[in-house]
Motif scaffolding. Structure first.
Motif, PDB file in Angstrom:
ATOM      1  N   THR A  30     -33.006  -3.318 -24.013  1.00 10.00           N
ATOM      2  CA  THR A  30     -33.720  -2.110 -23.749  1.00 10.00           C
ATOM      3  C   THR A  30     -35.114  -2.377 -24.060  1.00 10.00           C
ATOM      4  OG1 THR A  30     -33.456  -1.043 -25.543  1.00 10.00           O
ATOM      5  CG2 THR A  30     -31.811  -0.493 -24.045  1.00 10.00           C
ATOM      6  N   HIS A  31     -36.197  -1.708 -23.158  1.00 10.26           N
ATOM      7  CA  HIS A  31     -37.474  -1.963 -23.596  1.00 10.26           C
ATOM      8  C   HIS A  31     -38.105  -0.686 -23.121  1.00 10.26           C
ATOM      9  CE1 HIS A  31     -41.611  -3.183 -23.274  1.00 10.26           C
ATOM     10  NE2 HIS A  31     -41.176  -4.142 -24.154  1.00 10.26           N
ATOM     11  N   PRO A  32     -38.917  -0.082 -23.662  1.00  6.62           N
ATOM     12  CA  PRO A  32     -39.529   1.330 -23.256  1.00  6.62           C
ATOM     13  C   PRO A  32     -40.271   1.261 -21.907  1.00  6.62           C
ATOM     14  CG  PRO A  32     -40.809   0.535 -25.223  1.00  6.62           C
ATOM     15  CD  PRO A  32     -39.581  -0.348 -24.969  1.00  6.62           C
ATOM     16  N   ASN A  33     -40.963  -0.111 -21.668  1.00  8.41           N
ATOM     17  CA  ASN A  33     -41.733  -0.169 -20.262  1.00  8.41           C
ATOM     18  C   ASN A  33     -40.723  -0.618 -19.111  1.00  8.41           C
ATOM     19  OD1 ASN A  33     -43.960   0.665 -21.684  1.00  8.41           O
ATOM     20  ND2 ASN A  33     -44.466  -1.529 -22.370  1.00  8.41           N
ATOM     21  N   ASP A  34     -39.646  -0.615 -19.329  1.00 11.77           N
ATOM     22  CA  ASP A  34     -38.507  -1.374 -18.410  1.00 11.77           C
ATOM     23  C   ASP A  34     -38.166  -0.279 -17.455  1.00 11.77           C
ATOM     24  OD1 ASP A  34     -36.748  -2.482 -16.704  1.00 11.77           O
ATOM     25  OD2 ASP A  34     -35.508  -3.222 -18.522  1.00 11.77           O
ATOM     26  N   ARG A  35     -38.604   0.236 -16.523  1.00  8.36           N
ATOM     27  CA  ARG A  35     -38.331   1.438 -15.595  1.00  8.36           C
ATOM     28  C   ARG A  35     -37.022   0.810 -14.882  1.00  8.36           C
ATOM     29  NH1 ARG A  35     -42.646   2.718 -12.181  1.00  8.36           N
ATOM     30  NH2 ARG A  35     -43.281   0.366 -12.309  1.00  8.36           N
ATOM     31  N   GLY A  36     -36.872  -0.367 -14.683  1.00 11.15           N
ATOM     32  CA  GLY A  36     -35.743  -0.644 -13.853  1.00 11.15           C
ATOM     33  C   GLY A  36     -34.244  -0.797 -14.643  1.00 11.15           C
ATOM     34  N   ARG A  37     -34.647  -0.813 -15.949  1.00 14.54           N
ATOM     35  CA  ARG A  37     -33.302  -0.804 -16.944  1.00 14.54           C
ATOM     36  C   ARG A  37     -32.488  -2.265 -16.632  1.00 14.54           C
ATOM     37  NH1 ARG A  37     -29.892   4.344 -17.894  1.00 14.54           N
ATOM     38  NH2 ARG A  37     -29.336   2.751 -19.312  1.00 14.54           N
ATOM     39  N   HIS A  38     -33.133  -3.395 -17.061  1.00 13.66           N
ATOM     40  CA  HIS A  38     -32.561  -4.685 -16.736  1.00 13.66           C
ATOM     41  C   HIS A  38     -31.464  -4.987 -17.935  1.00 13.66           C
ATOM     42  CE1 HIS A  38     -36.291  -4.644 -14.285  1.00 13.66           C
ATOM     43  NE2 HIS A  38     -35.514  -5.851 -13.606  1.00 13.66           N
ATOM     44  N   CYS A  80     -31.210  -4.841 -12.714  1.00 11.74           N
ATOM     45  CA  CYS A  80     -31.458  -3.481 -12.811  1.00 11.74           C
ATOM     46  C   CYS A  80     -30.028  -2.754 -12.572  1.00 11.74           C
ATOM     47  CB  CYS A  80     -32.400  -3.033 -11.711  1.00 11.74           C
ATOM     48  SG  CYS A  80     -34.051  -3.765 -11.718  1.00 11.74           S
TER      49      CYS A  80
END
Length: 129
Positions: A30-38, A80
């Motif tokens: 998870t990453h706070p900048n990952d809007r695509g949720r990879h 995603c």
């Protein structure tokens, strides 16, 4: 604290060749900048790659400026989450064959995915089975 997979274990590497993940670290973290949720590790299929391209997301053509090598069937990739769910819903509606949903590598799929997809569904599409 290490991230966990959908089985409650330490998150395994999805792929280092090609290097995947939002930060290209090989894991579907998870990453706070990952809007695509990879966050979902899947094994690419011809059917899914075609489906994704039809949806406007070409995963086959290399994009070196984004550190994206282009994918082939058999490659593991942190997808995603929304695109995987789209493929799942299209197959459930009988608009596409079941093989459109790429198999999931459970040990390398982030537990955060369970907020959107239940474990039973993931297991029914498991590459690990």
């Amino acid at each position: 604290m290490p991230e966990r997979n959908v089985l409650g274990e330490e998150l395994a590497t999805c792929s280092t060749d090609p290097r995947t993940g939002f930060t290209r670290g090989g894991c579907c973290g998870t990453h706070p900048n990952d809007r695509g949720r990879h966050e979902l590790c899947a094994v690419m299929t011809d059917e899914f790659l075609s489906f994704s391209k039809e949806q406007g997301n070409d995963l086959v053509t290399p994009r070196p400026e984004l550190e994206f090598p282009g994918l082939d069937p058999g490659d593991r990739w942190c997808l995603c989450l929304g695109r995987w769910i789209e493929a799942l819903e299209a197959t459930q509606a009988k608009r596409l064959p079941e093989t459109t949903v790429p198999p999931v590598v459970l040990k390398a799929t982030n537990e955060a995915v369970l907020e959107s997809v239940d474990l039973e569904t993931l297991e029914s599409h498991s590459y690990d089975a």
